[in-house]
Design a protein around this motif. Structure first.
Motif, PDB file in Angstrom:
ATOM      1  N   SER A   1       0.974  -1.092   0.067  1.00 52.21           N
ATOM      2  CA  SER A   1       0.155   0.000   0.125  1.00 52.21           C
ATOM      3  C   SER A   1       1.017   1.385  -0.108  1.00 52.21           C
ATOM      4  O   SER A   1       1.664   1.516  -0.908  1.00 52.21           O
ATOM      5  N   LEU A   2       0.642   2.109   0.905  1.00 54.61           N
ATOM      6  CA  LEU A   2       1.619   3.404   0.925  1.00 54.61           C
ATOM      7  C   LEU A   2       3.182   2.788   1.115  1.00 54.61           C
ATOM      8  O   LEU A   2       3.798   3.576   0.539  1.00 54.61           O
ATOM      9  N   GLY A   3       3.432   1.975   1.461  1.00 53.02           N
ATOM     10  CA  GLY A   3       4.796   1.138   1.755  1.00 53.02           C
ATOM     11  C   GLY A   3       5.117   0.749   0.337  1.00 53.02           C
ATOM     12  O   GLY A   3       6.426   1.019   0.012  1.00 53.02           O
ATOM     13  N   SER A   4       4.198   0.534  -0.511  1.00 54.78           N
ATOM     14  CA  SER A   4       4.731   0.117  -1.915  1.00 54.78           C
ATOM     15  C   SER A   4       4.896   1.357  -2.880  1.00 54.78           C
ATOM     16  O   SER A   4       5.715   1.312  -3.598  1.00 54.78           O
TER      17      SER A   4
ATOM     18  N   PHE B   1     -13.572  -5.449   0.450  1.00 55.95           N
ATOM     19  CA  PHE B   1     -12.265  -4.484   0.145  1.00 55.95           C
ATOM     20  C   PHE B   1     -11.159  -4.880   1.095  1.00 55.95           C
ATOM     21  O   PHE B   1     -10.283  -4.877   0.681  1.00 55.95           O
ATOM     22  N   LYS B   2     -11.435  -5.266   2.532  1.00 53.31           N
ATOM     23  CA  LYS B   2     -10.540  -5.104   3.398  1.00 53.31           C
ATOM     24  C   LYS B   2      -9.424  -6.394   3.042  1.00 53.31           C
ATOM     25  O   LYS B   2      -8.354  -6.145   3.152  1.00 53.31           O
ATOM     26  N   GLU B   3     -10.154  -7.440   2.748  1.00 47.55           N
ATOM     27  CA  GLU B   3      -9.495  -8.485   2.395  1.00 47.55           C
ATOM     28  C   GLU B   3      -8.683  -8.406   1.160  1.00 47.55           C
ATOM     29  O   GLU B   3      -7.700  -8.874   0.900  1.00 47.55           O
ATOM     30  N   ALA B   4      -9.371  -7.735   0.301  1.00 45.13           N
ATOM     31  CA  ALA B   4      -8.734  -7.468  -1.355  1.00 45.13           C
ATOM     32  C   ALA B   4      -7.632  -6.561  -1.150  1.00 45.13           C
ATOM     33  O   ALA B   4      -6.529  -6.871  -2.028  1.00 45.13           O
ATOM     34  N   HIS B   5      -7.405  -5.860  -0.231  1.00 46.85           N
ATOM     35  CA  HIS B   5      -6.299  -4.863  -0.029  1.00 46.85           C
ATOM     36  C   HIS B   5      -5.115  -5.262   0.762  1.00 46.85           C
ATOM     37  O   HIS B   5      -4.324  -4.555   1.135  1.00 46.85           O
TER      38      HIS B   5
ATOM     39  N   ALA C   1      -9.572   7.450 -11.415  1.00 45.66           N
ATOM     40  CA  ALA C   1     -10.911   6.819 -11.346  1.00 45.66           C
ATOM     41  C   ALA C   1     -10.738   5.403 -11.725  1.00 45.66           C
ATOM     42  O   ALA C   1     -10.032   4.665 -12.213  1.00 45.66           O
ATOM     43  N   PRO C   2     -11.674   4.849 -10.945  1.00 48.59           N
ATOM     44  CA  PRO C   2     -11.643   3.250 -10.795  1.00 48.59           C
ATOM     45  C   PRO C   2     -12.356   2.714 -12.200  1.00 48.59           C
ATOM     46  O   PRO C   2     -13.525   1.991 -12.124  1.00 48.59           O
ATOM     47  N   ILE C   3     -11.843   2.936 -13.384  1.00 55.20           N
ATOM     48  CA  ILE C   3     -12.129   2.496 -14.607  1.00 55.20           C
ATOM     49  C   ILE C   3     -12.153   0.943 -14.758  1.00 55.20           C
ATOM     50  O   ILE C   3     -12.983   0.370 -15.434  1.00 55.20           O
ATOM     51  N   GLU C   4     -11.458   0.448 -14.032  1.00 53.45           N
ATOM     52  CA  GLU C   4     -11.225  -1.097 -14.038  1.00 53.45           C
ATOM     53  C   GLU C   4     -12.579  -1.926 -13.636  1.00 53.45           C
ATOM     54  O   GLU C   4     -12.762  -2.829 -14.106  1.00 53.45           O
ATOM     55  N   ARG C   5     -13.258  -1.127 -12.800  1.00 51.45           N
ATOM     56  CA  ARG C   5     -14.219  -1.794 -12.305  1.00 51.45           C
ATOM     57  C   ARG C   5     -15.681  -1.771 -13.203  1.00 51.45           C
ATOM     58  O   ARG C   5     -16.623  -2.507 -13.082  1.00 51.45           O
ATOM     59  N   ILE C   6     -15.519  -0.973 -14.520  1.00 49.34           N
ATOM     60  CA  ILE C   6     -16.424  -1.053 -15.198  1.00 49.34           C
ATOM     61  C   ILE C   6     -16.514  -2.432 -15.921  1.00 49.34           C
ATOM     62  O   ILE C   6     -15.808  -2.833 -16.345  1.00 49.34           O
ATOM     63  N   LYS C   7     -17.747  -2.901 -16.169  1.00 50.75           N
ATOM     64  CA  LYS C   7     -17.797  -4.426 -16.482  1.00 50.75           C
ATOM     65  C   LYS C   7     -17.937  -4.340 -18.256  1.00 50.75           C
ATOM     66  O   LYS C   7     -17.143  -5.225 -18.733  1.00 50.75           O
ATOM     67  N   ASP C   8     -18.452  -3.334 -18.843  1.00 51.95           N
ATOM     68  CA  ASP C   8     -18.464  -3.311 -20.300  1.00 51.95           C
ATOM     69  C   ASP C   8     -17.161  -2.921 -20.917  1.00 51.95           C
ATOM     70  O   ASP C   8     -16.798  -1.874 -20.791  1.00 51.95           O
TER      71      ASP C   8
ATOM     72  N   VAL D   1      -1.425  -7.382  -7.360  1.00 53.49           N
ATOM     73  CA  VAL D   1      -2.352  -6.577  -7.502  1.00 53.49           C
ATOM     74  C   VAL D   1      -3.781  -7.615  -7.411  1.00 53.49           C
ATOM     75  O   VAL D   1      -3.643  -8.768  -7.973  1.00 53.49           O
ATOM     76  N   ASN D   2      -4.717  -7.237  -6.591  1.00 50.10           N
ATOM     77  CA  ASN D   2      -5.919  -7.935  -6.710  1.00 50.10           C
ATOM     78  C   ASN D   2      -7.003  -7.082  -7.232  1.00 50.10           C
ATOM     79  O   ASN D   2      -7.151  -5.805  -7.191  1.00 50.10           O
ATOM     80  N   PRO D   3      -7.630  -7.688  -8.390  1.00 49.15           N
ATOM     81  CA  PRO D   3      -8.576  -7.076  -9.250  1.00 49.15           C
ATOM     82  C   PRO D   3      -9.880  -6.225  -8.473  1.00 49.15           C
ATOM     83  O   PRO D   3     -10.489  -5.416  -8.950  1.00 49.15           O
ATOM     84  N   CYS D   4     -10.086  -6.785  -7.305  1.00 45.01           N
ATOM     85  CA  CYS D   4     -11.096  -6.473  -6.594  1.00 45.01           C
ATOM     86  C   CYS D   4     -10.669  -5.249  -5.514  1.00 45.01           C
ATOM     87  O   CYS D   4     -11.556  -4.640  -4.877  1.00 45.01           O
ATOM     88  N   ASP D   5      -9.525  -4.820  -5.575  1.00 47.76           N
ATOM     89  CA  ASP D   5      -8.758  -3.704  -4.865  1.00 47.76           C
ATOM     90  C   ASP D   5      -8.919  -2.590  -5.533  1.00 47.76           C
ATOM     91  O   ASP D   5      -7.909  -2.367  -6.616  1.00 47.76           O
ATOM     92  N   HIS D   6      -9.687  -1.294  -5.449  1.00 49.68           N
ATOM     93  CA  HIS D   6      -9.784  -0.512  -6.291  1.00 49.68           C
ATOM     94  C   HIS D   6      -8.684   0.483  -6.277  1.00 49.68           C
ATOM     95  O   HIS D   6      -8.394   1.309  -7.044  1.00 49.68           O
TER      96      HIS D   6
END
Length: 316
Positions: free
Chosen positions: A136-139, A292-296, A168-175, A222-227
């Motif tokens: 995270s911040l350490g990364s 999110f907590k688990e994903a991050h 912006a969390p564009i990766e979360r867009i499904k289309d 990276v975790n895809p569920c971590d915005h």
């Protein structure tokens, strides 16, 4: 990966031990490094709140394993923790999170301490004997340190878990078509602004600032569920798609700049968009996350049932 993540966790627990005054046999941090036959050489201390934000570990295998493991392992690992939500350190950590978002982490005293620690270690033992790790911040701190070294031709093996990406969390867009359309428009706008800024400042447009960094290939986890970090997926994949459709020139300029950084430059302010890098070894944890907590969280990277996907992106 598991070892690097555990050493980062060691820094988190090291700071919690300090806050809760756990010392000696009561300290909970040491097993996180001694299990892997590392020793704590010294912690890295923030000069503002005296919190422990990093640690330098030395690998000390037993005599029976020394010949077998030394050639496959680093002699030293410099690890950085992320934000701790404990009252003793949260205000300083959040302050640095804001500096990162504003692309000013390189102007903080913590980053100066981190960079100097890595520089001193490399001068003493050589860059091939040192690994960087962070979460995270350490990364972000490890990313800044690694990029700084890479600009001087020193390429350090790096393990960056859930590295933040300012977007912006564009990766979360499904289309996929909508997603690509938004990214394409963003690339055109960013490249246009970058071209105009460079022309106005009379910069040599043939100079590629990514060229000096291209040989540094940090490991991004990276975790895809971590915005907070998932935009790295789109960042590298979009670059490949733009090359495939013949728009590589646009994307080459866009990928080296951020809209925020360009706007700051327009107002005469210095910025360092850490999240923009030319090359990476990208590892995705596609194991389903409950929240999110688990994903991050750093904990996901040493689980036994991980489902991982890997892609290598080399800037050419």
């Amino acid at each position: 990966m598991t070892v690097a993540a555990s050493l980062v966790q060691g820094v988190y627990i090291l700071e919690r031990d300090r806050q809760e005054k756990r010392e000696g046999s009561e300290a909970l941090a040491p097993p996180w490094w001694t299990f892997f036959q590392f020793q704590l050489l010294r912690p890295l201390v923030d000069d503002v709140d005296s919190s422990l934000f990093g640690a330098i570990y030395e690998f000390r295998p037993s005599n029976s394993q020394q010949n077998d493991t030394l050639y496959r392992s680093p002699r030293y690992v410099i690890a950085f923790r992320g934000t701790l939500t404990k009252s003793h350190s949260v205000s300083r950590d959040v302050e640095l999170d804001i500096h990162f978002i504003k692309q000013g982490l390189h102007q903080t005293s913590r980053s100066e301490i981190a960079i100097q620690a890595v520089r001193n270690m490399i001068e003493t033992v050589g860059d091939s004997n040192v690994w960087l790790a962070g979460h995270s911040l350490g990364s972000a701190m490890a990313m800044l340190t690694g990029k700084t070294m890479a600009k001087n031709g020193i390429f350090i093996e790096s393990f960056l878990f859930n590295p933040p990406f300012v977007s912006a969390p564009i990766e979360r867009i499904k289309d996929e078509r909508v997603k690509h359309g938004i990214r394409f428009a963003g690339s055109v706008i960013t490249a246009g602004l970058a071209f105009a800024m460079q022309a106005k400042q009379s910069k040599d447009l043939s100079v590629d600032p990514f060229a000096a960094l291209a040989a540094w290939v940090p490991g991004l986890f990276v975790n895809p569920c971590d915005h907070i970090c998932s935009e790295y997926i789109g960042y590298f994949e979009h670059r490949r798609k733009m090359n495939d459709i013949g728009a590589g020139v646009i994307e080459r300029l866009a990928t080296q700049n951020s809209l925020g950084g360009l706007l700051m430059s327009a107002f005469g302010k210095e910025s360092e968009p850490l999240h923009l890098i030319p090359s990476a070894s990208l590892t995705l944890n596609v194991t389903p996350s409950r929240d999110f907590k688990e994903a991050h969280g750093i904990h996901q990277w040493w689980k036994a049932d991980l489902r991982l996907e890997h892609k290598l992106y080399k800037y050419t």
